[in-house]
Design a protein around this motif. Structure first.
Motif, mmCIF file in Angstrom:
data_model
loop_
_atom_site.group_PDB
_atom_site.id
_atom_site.type_symbol
_atom_site.label_atom_id
_atom_site.label_comp_id
_atom_site.label_asym_id
_atom_site.label_seq_id
_atom_site.Cartn_x
_atom_site.Cartn_y
_atom_site.Cartn_z
ATOM 1 N N ASP A 59 72.818 -16.347 29.986
ATOM 2 C CA ASP A 59 71.919 -17.072 30.842
ATOM 3 C C ASP A 59 72.711 -16.966 32.283
ATOM 4 N N ARG A 60 72.043 -17.513 33.399
ATOM 5 C CA ARG A 60 72.626 -17.289 34.428
ATOM 6 C C ARG A 60 72.553 -18.777 35.208
ATOM 7 N N ASN A 61 73.584 -18.979 36.088
ATOM 8 C CA ASN A 61 73.161 -20.391 36.958
ATOM 9 C C ASN A 61 71.991 -20.303 37.668
ATOM 10 N N PRO A 62 71.267 -21.318 38.022
ATOM 11 C CA PRO A 62 70.095 -21.485 38.791
ATOM 12 C C PRO A 62 70.611 -21.108 40.278
ATOM 13 N N ILE A 63 69.465 -20.383 41.003
ATOM 14 C CA ILE A 63 70.004 -20.029 42.440
ATOM 15 C C ILE A 63 69.092 -20.678 43.213
ATOM 16 N N SER A 64 69.450 -21.074 44.646
ATOM 17 C CA SER A 64 68.582 -21.806 45.232
ATOM 18 C C SER A 64 67.404 -20.884 46.238
ATOM 19 N N ASN A 65 67.604 -19.743 45.993
ATOM 20 C CA ASN A 65 66.448 -18.802 46.756
ATOM 21 C C ASN A 65 66.275 -17.573 46.115
ATOM 22 N N TRP A 66 65.211 -16.923 45.775
ATOM 23 C CA TRP A 66 64.804 -15.653 45.420
ATOM 24 C C TRP A 66 63.671 -14.993 46.127
ATOM 25 N N THR A 67 63.554 -15.436 47.337
ATOM 26 C CA THR A 67 62.510 -14.881 48.288
ATOM 27 C C THR A 67 63.370 -14.240 49.562
ATOM 28 N N LYS A 68 62.916 -13.133 49.963
ATOM 29 C CA LYS A 68 63.306 -12.472 51.467
ATOM 30 C C LYS A 68 62.310 -11.682 51.869
ATOM 31 N N GLY A 69 61.652 -12.215 52.801
ATOM 32 C CA GLY A 69 60.384 -11.424 53.230
ATOM 33 C C GLY A 69 59.545 -11.376 52.042
ATOM 34 N N ARG A 70 59.026 -9.912 52.023
ATOM 35 C CA ARG A 70 57.998 -9.634 51.047
ATOM 36 C C ARG A 70 58.640 -9.228 49.744
ATOM 37 N N VAL A 71 59.667 -9.782 49.398
ATOM 38 C CA VAL A 71 60.391 -9.450 48.092
ATOM 39 C C VAL A 71 60.709 -10.979 47.384
ATOM 40 N N THR A 72 60.327 -11.007 46.159
ATOM 41 C CA THR A 72 60.621 -12.322 45.335
ATOM 42 C C THR A 72 60.914 -11.819 43.977
ATOM 43 N N LEU A 73 61.316 -12.815 43.230
ATOM 44 C CA LEU A 73 61.653 -12.579 41.827
ATOM 45 C C LEU A 73 61.014 -13.444 40.773
ATOM 46 N N THR A 74 60.960 -12.940 39.526
ATOM 47 C CA THR A 74 59.969 -13.803 38.669
ATOM 48 C C THR A 74 60.821 -13.635 37.356
ATOM 49 N N GLY A 75 60.312 -14.479 36.438
ATOM 50 C CA GLY A 75 60.723 -14.326 34.930
ATOM 51 C C GLY A 75 62.471 -14.455 34.894
ATOM 52 N N ASP A 76 62.870 -13.709 33.997
ATOM 53 C CA ASP A 76 64.372 -13.662 34.114
ATOM 54 C C ASP A 76 65.131 -13.061 34.988
ATOM 55 N N ALA A 77 64.402 -12.342 35.917
ATOM 56 C CA ALA A 77 65.259 -11.738 36.905
ATOM 57 C C ALA A 77 65.345 -12.993 37.710
ATOM 58 N N ALA A 78 64.698 -14.204 37.828
ATOM 59 C CA ALA A 78 64.740 -15.334 38.699
ATOM 60 C C ALA A 78 65.638 -16.183 37.924
ATOM 61 N N HIS A 79 65.471 -16.384 36.694
ATOM 62 C CA HIS A 79 65.713 -17.674 35.946
ATOM 63 C C HIS A 79 66.163 -17.284 34.832
ATOM 64 N N PRO A 80 67.222 -16.469 34.014
ATOM 65 C CA PRO A 80 67.449 -16.281 32.771
ATOM 66 C C PRO A 80 67.945 -17.614 32.061
ATOM 67 N N MET A 81 67.469 -17.855 30.881
ATOM 68 C CA MET A 81 67.683 -19.135 30.118
ATOM 69 C C MET A 81 68.060 -18.734 28.806
ATOM 70 N N LEU A 82 68.566 -19.885 28.144
ATOM 71 C CA LEU A 82 69.038 -19.819 26.927
ATOM 72 C C LEU A 82 67.702 -20.238 25.901
ATOM 73 N N GLN A 83 67.693 -19.391 24.692
ATOM 74 C CA GLN A 83 66.479 -19.433 24.078
ATOM 75 C C GLN A 83 66.080 -20.908 23.271
ATOM 76 N N TYR A 84 66.865 -21.984 23.458
ATOM 77 C CA TYR A 84 67.010 -23.182 22.722
ATOM 78 C C TYR A 84 65.693 -23.985 22.705
ATOM 79 N N LEU A 85 65.051 -23.797 23.891
ATOM 80 C CA LEU A 85 63.636 -24.602 24.215
ATOM 81 C C LEU A 85 62.398 -23.426 23.773
#
Length: 403
Positions: A281-307
């Protein structure tokens, strides 16, 4: 694959999250171009579990009728002791669950889910699909964004949504972080249902747990196949061999699962051993938008599968982002900011919770195991307190258009 469209919103990545995002954006009558790095659109892996927070979104996207034809609707989610073979706890996934959350809990093959989403995108006049696009560069100027692929292809659009997974290149526009190896590996596979006759109700989802290990089992593809996932923590892991296959080997799997009960032992014999999936996984980050670019899904918030919430969170993203584009129209910069304002705290909570639940189910501490099992055994199968905050998220259905 689809007519060429001008000045689209570009979605980088054609997995489950990317295709769902494209369908959501198309709902707002904005044109979308999906760029997939592989030669064809497809999905690897085996089964996937989707809770109500995901199936509510699939209903919104108009694909639930087709998914109903291939999915399995399990009756219970059952927690088992991998060594004693004893049932620890269960969750009722039937009518009470559907009434509580407004949608069912389903299990299906990942490739089946992907295929349904892909077909919906292919049929949508607002969506163009392009393969062989390994994106190397994204450049934003005042009026447009240009995305360049390794093969030299250039795509010009008005916004970019990075849906390119845990190893996302788009994420590098925001942070130069490293994926975190959990030291766990997974082995996956689906076998003919008739090969499994050793326990319980084959309609249920079973999770067998023990110190540093678990096994998940459930039916997929209308009940024709039985999906199994074996997960364990490797004692052989070292940082210097992280990107090799010298740790988490099939031989180590046999050692870790030695002494488990007969149904678990039998399951291990069926697991495909030629491919392993190290779990990151990765640690959460505080921003994933810059102008007209944003992230979604595992690009933004990859997580372990336990839930079992990775794909669910990507679908929540798709739906909430769609709501914000509905609300803000052509002001995509504002839509993206409002999208992340809601989604960053939510997904960070789920990321951290997945780590915590991994520690709980894999506990090696005798006192911790005893306390966990007492708490779990004393709850009823209609006590939803542990899943409400995940399955009950309803910000995904504000502007639902009923199919």
């Amino acid at each position: 694959m689809g007519a060429r469209i001008e000045n689209p919103i570009i979605v980088i990545g054609g997995g489950i999250g990317g295709l769902a995002t494209a369908l959501g954006v198309a709902e707002t009558k904005q044109k979308v171009k999906v760029l997939e790095q592989a030669p064809e659109f497809g999905e690897v892996g085996a089964g996937i579990q989707l809770a109500a927070n995901a199936t509510n979104v699939l209903h919104r996207l108009g694909v639930m009728d087709k998914i109903n034809e291939i999915a399995v609707f399990p009756k219970r989610l059952v927690l088992m002791d991998a060594f004693s073979g004893e049932e620890i706890s269960a969750l009722d996934l039937g009518d009470v669950y559907k009434e509580r959350y407004g949608a069912p809990y389903i299990v299906l093959h990942r490739s089946d889910l992907h295929h349904v989403l892909l077909e919906a995108c292919e049929e949508n006049p607002y969506i163009e699909l392009v393969t062989n696009q390994m994106i190397e560069k994204t450049v934003q100027d005042e009026d447009s964004i240009t995305v360049t692929a390794a093969n030299g292809d250039r795509h010009i659009g008005k916004a970019v949504i990075g849906a390119d997974g845990i190893w996302s290149n788009t994420r590098k526009l925001f942070v130069e972080d490293e994926a975190i190896c959990s030291q766990y590996v997974a082995y996956r596979g689906a076998i003919p249902i008739e090969d499994i006759t050793t326990h319980g109700n084959l309609d249920d989802v079973y999770m067998w747990i023990g110190p540093n290990l678990h096994l998940v089992q459930y039916p997929v593809r209308r009940g024709e196949l039985y999906n199994q996932v074996v997960v364990f923590k490797s004692t052989q892991y070292r940082k210097e061999i992280e990107y090799t296959d010298e740790w988490g080997t099939p031989e180590e799997m046999d050692q870790v699962f030695a002494g488990t009960c007969d149904p678990v032992q039998k399951a291990i014999t069926f697991i495909q051993r030629q491919r392993r999936w190290p779990m990151y996984d990765r640690n959460p980050i505080s921003n994933w938008t810059k102008g007209r670019v944003t992230l979604t899904g595992d690009a933004a918030h990859p997580m372990l599968q336990y839930l079992a919430q990775g794909a669910c969170q990507a679908l929540e993203d798709a739906s909430y982002l769609t709501d914000m584009i509905h609300q803000h129209g052509d002001n995509l910069e504002q839509a993206f900011l409002k999208y992340q304002e809601e989604r960053i705290p939510r997904t960070a909570y789920v990321q951290k919770s997945a780590r915590t639940w991994g520690e709980i189910i894999h506990s090696t501490n005798p006192e911790g195991i005893l306390l966990r099992d007492i708490i779990m055994k004393n709850r009823t199968d209609q006590d939803f307190q542990f899943v409400d905050q995940f399955h009950g998220y309803n910000n995904t259905v504000k502007n639902v258009v009923k199919a």
